[in-house]
Design a protein around this motif. Sequence first.
Motif, PDB file in Angstrom:
ATOM      1  N   UNK A  27       0.830  -1.210   0.000  1.00 41.29           N
ATOM      2  CA  UNK A  27       0.000   0.000   0.000  1.00 41.29           C
ATOM      3  C   UNK A  27       0.863   1.257   0.000  1.00 41.29           C
ATOM      4  N   UNK A  28       1.955   1.244   0.757  1.00 38.87           N
ATOM      5  CA  UNK A  28       2.863   2.391   0.785  1.00 38.87           C
ATOM      6  C   UNK A  28       3.498   2.619  -0.575  1.00 38.87           C
ATOM      7  N   UNK A  29       3.912   1.529  -1.225  1.00 33.76           N
ATOM      8  CA  UNK A  29       4.531   1.661  -2.544  1.00 33.76           C
ATOM      9  C   UNK A  29       3.545   2.201  -3.572  1.00 33.76           C
ATOM     10  N   UNK A  30       2.319   1.668  -3.572  1.00 33.83           N
ATOM     11  CA  UNK A  30       1.319   2.155  -4.519  1.00 33.83           C
ATOM     12  C   UNK A  30       0.997   3.624  -4.280  1.00 33.83           C
ATOM     13  N   UNK A  31       0.875   4.006  -3.009  1.00 30.49           N
ATOM     14  CA  UNK A  31       0.602   5.412  -2.694  1.00 30.49           C
ATOM     15  C   UNK A  31       1.749   6.306  -3.142  1.00 30.49           C
ATOM     16  N   UNK A  32       2.977   5.906  -2.833  1.00 27.47           N
ATOM     17  CA  UNK A  32       4.129   6.754  -3.138  1.00 27.47           C
ATOM     18  C   UNK A  32       4.327   6.934  -4.637  1.00 27.47           C
ATOM     19  N   UNK A  33       4.044   5.903  -5.431  1.00 22.66           N
ATOM     20  CA  UNK A  33       4.262   5.996  -6.873  1.00 22.66           C
ATOM     21  C   UNK A  33       3.037   6.531  -7.608  1.00 22.66           C
ATOM     22  N   UNK A  34       1.846   6.115  -7.182  1.00 26.68           N
ATOM     23  CA  UNK A  34       0.647   6.475  -7.937  1.00 26.68           C
ATOM     24  C   UNK A  34       0.141   7.867  -7.595  1.00 26.68           C
ATOM     25  N   UNK A  35       0.228   8.270  -6.343  1.00 24.16           N
ATOM     26  CA  UNK A  35      -0.311   9.572  -5.944  1.00 24.16           C
ATOM     27  C   UNK A  35       0.361  10.733  -6.666  1.00 24.16           C
ATOM     28  N   UNK A  36       1.707  10.841  -6.686  1.00 25.09           N
ATOM     29  CA  UNK A  36       2.313  11.953  -7.430  1.00 25.09           C
ATOM     30  C   UNK A  36       2.001  11.903  -8.919  1.00 25.09           C
ATOM     31  N   UNK A  37       1.987  10.692  -9.495  1.00 22.92           N
ATOM     32  CA  UNK A  37       1.732  10.586 -10.929  1.00 22.92           C
ATOM     33  C   UNK A  37       0.323  11.015 -11.296  1.00 22.92           C
ATOM     34  N   UNK A  38      -0.633  10.761 -10.417  1.00 22.56           N
ATOM     35  CA  UNK A  38      -2.023  11.123 -10.720  1.00 22.56           C
ATOM     36  C   UNK A  38      -2.348  12.579 -10.413  1.00 22.56           C
ATOM     37  N   UNK A 260       5.876  20.180 -10.202  1.00 22.62           N
ATOM     38  CA  UNK A 260       4.719  19.510 -10.785  1.00 22.62           C
ATOM     39  C   UNK A 260       4.129  18.457  -9.856  1.00 22.62           C
ATOM     40  N   UNK A 261       4.798  18.149  -8.758  1.00 24.76           N
ATOM     41  CA  UNK A 261       4.324  17.136  -7.829  1.00 24.76           C
ATOM     42  C   UNK A 261       3.429  17.771  -6.773  1.00 24.76           C
ATOM     43  N   UNK A 262       2.478  17.014  -6.254  1.00 29.71           N
ATOM     44  CA  UNK A 262       1.658  17.543  -5.157  1.00 29.71           C
ATOM     45  C   UNK A 262       2.518  17.780  -3.925  1.00 29.71           C
ATOM     46  N   UNK A 263       2.224  18.860  -3.227  1.00 31.67           N
ATOM     47  CA  UNK A 263       3.005  19.177  -2.031  1.00 31.67           C
ATOM     48  C   UNK A 263       2.456  18.422  -0.826  1.00 31.67           C
ATOM     49  N   UNK A 264       3.334  17.997   0.099  1.00 32.19           N
ATOM     50  CA  UNK A 264       4.758  18.337   0.163  1.00 32.19           C
ATOM     51  C   UNK A 264       5.687  17.348  -0.524  1.00 32.19           C
ATOM     52  N   UNK A 265       5.184  16.549  -1.447  1.00 32.58           N
ATOM     53  CA  UNK A 265       6.017  15.532  -2.082  1.00 32.58           C
ATOM     54  C   UNK A 265       7.215  16.162  -2.790  1.00 32.58           C
ATOM     55  N   UNK A 266       6.988  17.278  -3.507  1.00 26.27           N
ATOM     56  CA  UNK A 266       8.091  17.901  -4.226  1.00 26.27           C
ATOM     57  C   UNK A 266       9.189  18.392  -3.308  1.00 26.27           C
ATOM     58  N   UNK A 267       8.802  18.979  -2.174  1.00 28.24           N
ATOM     59  CA  UNK A 267       9.795  19.478  -1.215  1.00 28.24           C
ATOM     60  C   UNK A 267      10.527  18.319  -0.549  1.00 28.24           C
TER      61      UNK A 267
END
Length: 337
Positions: A27-38, A260-267
Amino acid sequence: MSSATPPAGTSPRKLIAVIVLVPVIVALALWAFAWPASRTAPRDLPLGVAGPATAVSQVEQQLSQREGAFEIHRYADEAAARDAIEDRTVYGAIVVTEQGPKLLTATAASPLVAQLLQQAATAGAPQGTQVPTADVVAAPAEDPRGGVLNASVLPLAIAGVAAGALVTVMGLRGGRAVVALVGAATLVGIVAAALAHSWLGALSGDWWTEAGALALSTLAVSAAVAGFAALIGPAGIGIGALLVVLIGNPFSGVASAPELLPQPAGVIGQLLPPGAGGSLLRSVSFFDGAAATGPAITLAVWALAGLALVLIGARRRTAPAGNSPAPANAPQPAPVG
């Protein structure tokens, strides 16, 4: 018939831990990869606007309709806007001329951002008008979409995790562990530069500077993994791998841009080795080192902190062995005679 019994030492807690942890990691992997991409979209993306004050104000009003998308920087003319792009202050610029708007981009900074800026400039121009575009800092012809640079993030992270894990499993401690980590990272940097620059032609900067950036990125990961393991034991390898591979890789923004990534992912991504390493490699390869100081400092902090933990962990293990008193029931030597 005798009922099957679990092997000795096997407890229900261990079975439950395996059953629960695997879905959590997935679940962590799917969230980390899919959330920023979507959720990819410009957020305070640095963009320059140059030209007469009245015309620039009109362009700013058009861009402001996309609330929070762009961070506007004003420049007096096209030359100043080009300098800002080469210094990595902005990703591109719209120059207002007598013939109409002109777009300046930098595909070397991010091909995806350059494409988004073209769409934004075309949407703001009169219908049917073609906006001329100039690529100020172009990506290499052998890698126009930045695919090689994007694909290099995960292998470098895996190489760093592997080096840190091997040092821990092989029992290297103290100075020997530091030498092994630095030596492995140096060779990884040389091999990666030989592949990406000399063979694939995806990098166009100074060869040795690029090799140093790749080596520093690898050392930041390997030292962190070995440092966590020296501090808390073998579980530190898993923590380092999760932090770098499952969080740092998708949050790096190398395939798009941190803005282009949702925050705070980009930071967060720029504070971890994969994101900082990607930004450093772009700067030294395509922009003559512009804006390289911040990512270099971030990687150096990770590397030095990890190596310090390796040395501290070695001292913690050797100190009790050298200072512990003899057991009370230890046999005493027989008196002479």
